[in-house]
Design an enzyme around this catalytic site. Structure first.
Site, PDB file in Angstrom:
ATOM      1  N   ASP A   1     -58.291  40.857 -32.056  1.00 12.17           N
ATOM      2  CA  ASP A   1     -57.748  39.504 -31.897  1.00 12.17           C
ATOM      3  C   ASP A   1     -56.662  39.287 -32.946  1.00 12.17           C
ATOM      4  O   ASP A   1     -56.806  39.716 -34.097  1.00 12.17           O
ATOM      5  CB  ASP A   1     -58.874  38.471 -32.093  1.00 12.17           C
TER       6      ASP A   1
ATOM      7  N   HIS B   1     -35.985  38.756 -31.258  1.00 12.82           N
ATOM      8  CA  HIS B   1     -34.832  38.427 -32.096  1.00 12.82           C
ATOM      9  C   HIS B   1     -35.264  37.456 -33.181  1.00 12.82           C
ATOM     10  O   HIS B   1     -36.073  36.555 -32.943  1.00 12.82           O
ATOM     11  CB  HIS B   1     -33.652  37.903 -31.284  1.00 12.82           C
TER      12      HIS B   1
ATOM     13  N   ASP C   1     -37.761  29.471 -30.751  1.00 15.14           N
ATOM     14  CA  ASP C   1     -36.696  30.405 -30.354  1.00 15.14           C
ATOM     15  C   ASP C   1     -35.967  30.953 -31.565  1.00 15.14           C
ATOM     16  O   ASP C   1     -34.950  30.391 -31.992  1.00 15.14           O
ATOM     17  CB  ASP C   1     -35.702  29.695 -29.428  1.00 15.14           C
TER      18      ASP C   1
ATOM     19  N   GLU D   1     -28.938  37.756 -31.553  1.00 11.82           N
ATOM     20  CA  GLU D   1     -29.242  37.658 -30.103  1.00 11.82           C
ATOM     21  C   GLU D   1     -28.537  36.451 -29.526  1.00 11.82           C
ATOM     22  O   GLU D   1     -28.034  36.464 -28.412  1.00 11.82           O
ATOM     23  CB  GLU D   1     -30.753  37.550 -29.897  1.00 11.82           C
ATOM     24  N   GLU D   2     -28.493  35.393 -30.295  1.00  9.14           N
ATOM     25  CA  GLU D   2     -27.924  34.130 -29.797  1.00  9.14           C
ATOM     26  C   GLU D   2     -26.416  34.222 -29.585  1.00  9.14           C
ATOM     27  O   GLU D   2     -25.817  33.337 -28.990  1.00  9.14           O
ATOM     28  CB  GLU D   2     -28.253  32.978 -30.757  1.00  9.14           C
TER      29      GLU D   2
ATOM     30  N   ASP E   1     -39.462  36.699 -26.555  1.00 12.40           N
ATOM     31  CA  ASP E   1     -38.457  35.705 -26.923  1.00 12.40           C
ATOM     32  C   ASP E   1     -38.915  34.356 -26.368  1.00 12.40           C
ATOM     33  O   ASP E   1     -38.888  34.128 -25.166  1.00 12.40           O
ATOM     34  CB  ASP E   1     -37.094  36.106 -26.322  1.00 12.40           C
TER      35      ASP E   1
ATOM     36  N   HIS F   1     -32.712  25.211 -28.564  1.00 14.09           N
ATOM     37  CA  HIS F   1     -31.389  25.261 -29.218  1.00 14.09           C
ATOM     38  C   HIS F   1     -31.029  23.949 -29.896  1.00 14.09           C
ATOM     39  O   HIS F   1     -29.847  23.574 -29.987  1.00 14.09           O
ATOM     40  CB  HIS F   1     -30.309  25.684 -28.218  1.00 14.09           C
TER      41      HIS F   1
ATOM     42  N   ASP G   1     -51.214  31.600 -29.330  1.00 12.28           N
ATOM     43  CA  ASP G   1     -52.397  32.448 -29.548  1.00 12.28           C
ATOM     44  C   ASP G   1     -52.582  33.426 -28.385  1.00 12.28           C
ATOM     45  O   ASP G   1     -52.686  34.637 -28.582  1.00 12.28           O
ATOM     46  CB  ASP G   1     -53.628  31.548 -29.684  1.00 12.28           C
TER      47      ASP G   1
HETATM   48  N1  DTR Z   1     -31.733  33.382 -23.867  1.00 14.91           N
HETATM   49  C1  DTR Z   1     -32.892  33.209 -24.733  1.00 14.91           C
HETATM   50  C2  DTR Z   1     -33.901  32.277 -24.130  1.00 14.91           C
HETATM   51  C3  DTR Z   1     -34.202  32.560 -22.724  1.00 14.91           C
HETATM   52  C4  DTR Z   1     -33.795  31.847 -21.667  1.00 14.91           C
HETATM   53  N2  DTR Z   1     -34.308  32.396 -20.521  1.00 14.91           N
HETATM   54  C5  DTR Z   1     -35.040  33.457 -20.843  1.00 14.91           C
HETATM   55  C6  DTR Z   1     -35.773  34.341 -20.063  1.00 14.91           C
HETATM   56  C7  DTR Z   1     -36.432  35.402 -20.707  1.00 14.91           C
HETATM   57  C8  DTR Z   1     -36.344  35.530 -22.086  1.00 14.91           C
HETATM   58  C9  DTR Z   1     -35.618  34.627 -22.883  1.00 14.91           C
HETATM   59  C10 DTR Z   1     -34.975  33.592 -22.215  1.00 14.91           C
HETATM   60  C11 DTR Z   1     -32.471  32.631 -26.046  1.00 14.91           C
HETATM   61  O1  DTR Z   1     -31.912  31.528 -26.047  1.00 14.91           O
HETATM   62  O2  DTR Z   1     -32.748  33.266 -27.077  1.00 14.91           O
HETATM   63 ZN    ZN Z   2     -31.932  30.927 -27.950  1.00 15.52          ZN
HETATM   64 ZN    ZN Z   3     -34.393  33.481 -27.951  1.00 15.59          ZN
HETATM   65 CA    CA Z   4     -55.869  35.275 -31.144  1.00 18.03          CA
END
Ligand code: DTR
Ligand code: ZN
Ligand code: ZN
Ligand code: CA
Length: 318
Positions: free
Chosen positions: A44, A126, A138, A172-173, A201, A288, A303
């Site tokens: 776990d 990321h 995020d 990543e962004e 993500d 965002h 979790d």
């Molecule tokens: N683009 C990612 C968030 C995101 C939006 N749709 C999906 C689908 C699968 C994974 C991630 C995402 C971000 O803003 O980091």
């Molecule tokens: Zn994002």
């Molecule tokens: Zn993201």
């Molecule tokens: Ca757990």
């Protein structure tokens, strides 16, 4: 690309088990019948540990202008935090530098010593946020879950058949810049050794859904079976194609999968009926935004998803 490698060699403690206990542990019998391979169950993942990492990332953002974005002090401080935990746990860590929009970016790669180097099971997330906020869902959520899973591997002294590698991506962004840089700089030989890449993500959204990437069928089944065991229905993650760090791996022919709890799309009434939460409201209203803070997390989703990360790592590396 500048690499620095540090970290401790994993403790090489020798565990002395009697033959009997080893035979029994592996499902064998004293009579000597060939033991059936037994896949160790993942531990776990304590969600309190995952949330403690999120609290650290929140503090880092607060102390660094309110974000952890590429090129900002908060991102490098986030990398330093994660790297220190992994070095102390016996991982071999590598900082991979790249440049994006005139700023230095960093990928952190952590290898767990052992396992078949020709079969690498890789998990990643990321670590950067947008400039607008601290990016706790995020993508602190994915980063903290992957970190705690790696630490659980160390705590367990897990020695799977396949080699385990973990990654935290930069920028990543800005368009999956860090993960694309990593994949593009792999030799074809090293790329072919990656048997699967698991991406996480946004896995703690406050109005959560349970989405499983519908890419590699075996990886997808591993996740779906896990949630079925919890009595949680999942939906395929279809709109994510190309929208996170699994994309460069998929484009390079690596089998990919992952989990997602939703971003700015709206939860339907049917989804609220099976998952709870609020229909007609976004899965993450702070996507965002500055309000993507430590309070922007659903602990139950975090979790379940963290435990699913560990389940997949154990299952796919056995
Ligand atoms: N683009 C990612 C968030 C995101 C939006 N749709 C999906 C689908 C699968 C994974 C991630 C995402 C971000 O803003 O980091
Ligand atoms: Zn994002
Ligand atoms: Zn993201
Ligand atoms: Ca757990």
């Amino acid at each position: 690309m500048k690499l620095s490698v540090s970290g401790r060699t994993a403790a090489t403690g020798v565990v002395a088990l009697g033959v009997t206990s080893v035979m029994l542990l592996t499902g064998g019998s004293i009579a000597g019948a060939a033991p059936a391979p037994v896949v160790a169950a993942a531990p776990d993942i304590p969600v309190a540990n995952v949330k403690a990492h999120l609290a650290q990332l929140q503090s880092i953002a607060t102390a660094n202008g309110g974000n952890r974005a590429h090129g900002r002090a908060g991102y490098k401080a986030s990398i330093d935090y994660v790297k220190a935990k992994l070095d102390a746990a016996g991982f071999t860590t590598t900082l991979q530098q790249f440049t994006s929009s005139g700023s230095t970016g960093y990928n952190l790669i952590a290898d767990w010593p052992g396992g078949d180097a020709n079969q690498v099971v890789m998990s990643g997330s990321h670590l950067d946020s947008v400039t607008a906020g601290p990016g706790i869902n995020d993508n602190g959520s994915g980063s903290a879950a992957v970190l705690e899973t790696a630490l659980a591997v160390s705590r367990a002294g897990y020695q799977p058949a396949k080699h385990l590698r973990f990654a935290w991506w930069g920028a990543e962004e800005r368009g999956m810049v860090g993960s694309r840089y990593y994949v593009n700089n792999l030799s074809s030989a090293n790329r072919s050794k990656i048997s699967g890449y698991l991406n996480f993500d946004m896995i703690g959204s406050p109005n959560p859904g349970y989405f499983v990437y519908d890419d590699d069928p075996a990886i997808e089944k591993t996740f779906k079976d896990y949630f079925t065991g919890l009595g949680i229905a999942t939906e395929p993650e279809t709109e994510g194609d190309g929208r996170s760090d699994h994309a460069p791996f998929k484009n390079a022919g690596v089998p990919v999968g992952g989990l997602f709890s939703g971003a700015d799309y709206i939860k339907t009434a049917a989804q609220a009926a099976k998952w709870g939460g609020t229909s007609g409201q976004a899965f993450d209203r702070c996507y965002h935004s500055a309000c993507d803070t430590s309070s922007n997390i659903d602990s139950t989703a975090l979790d379940h998803n963290s435990d699913a990360v560990a389940h997949a790592v154990w299952e796919l590396s056995s």
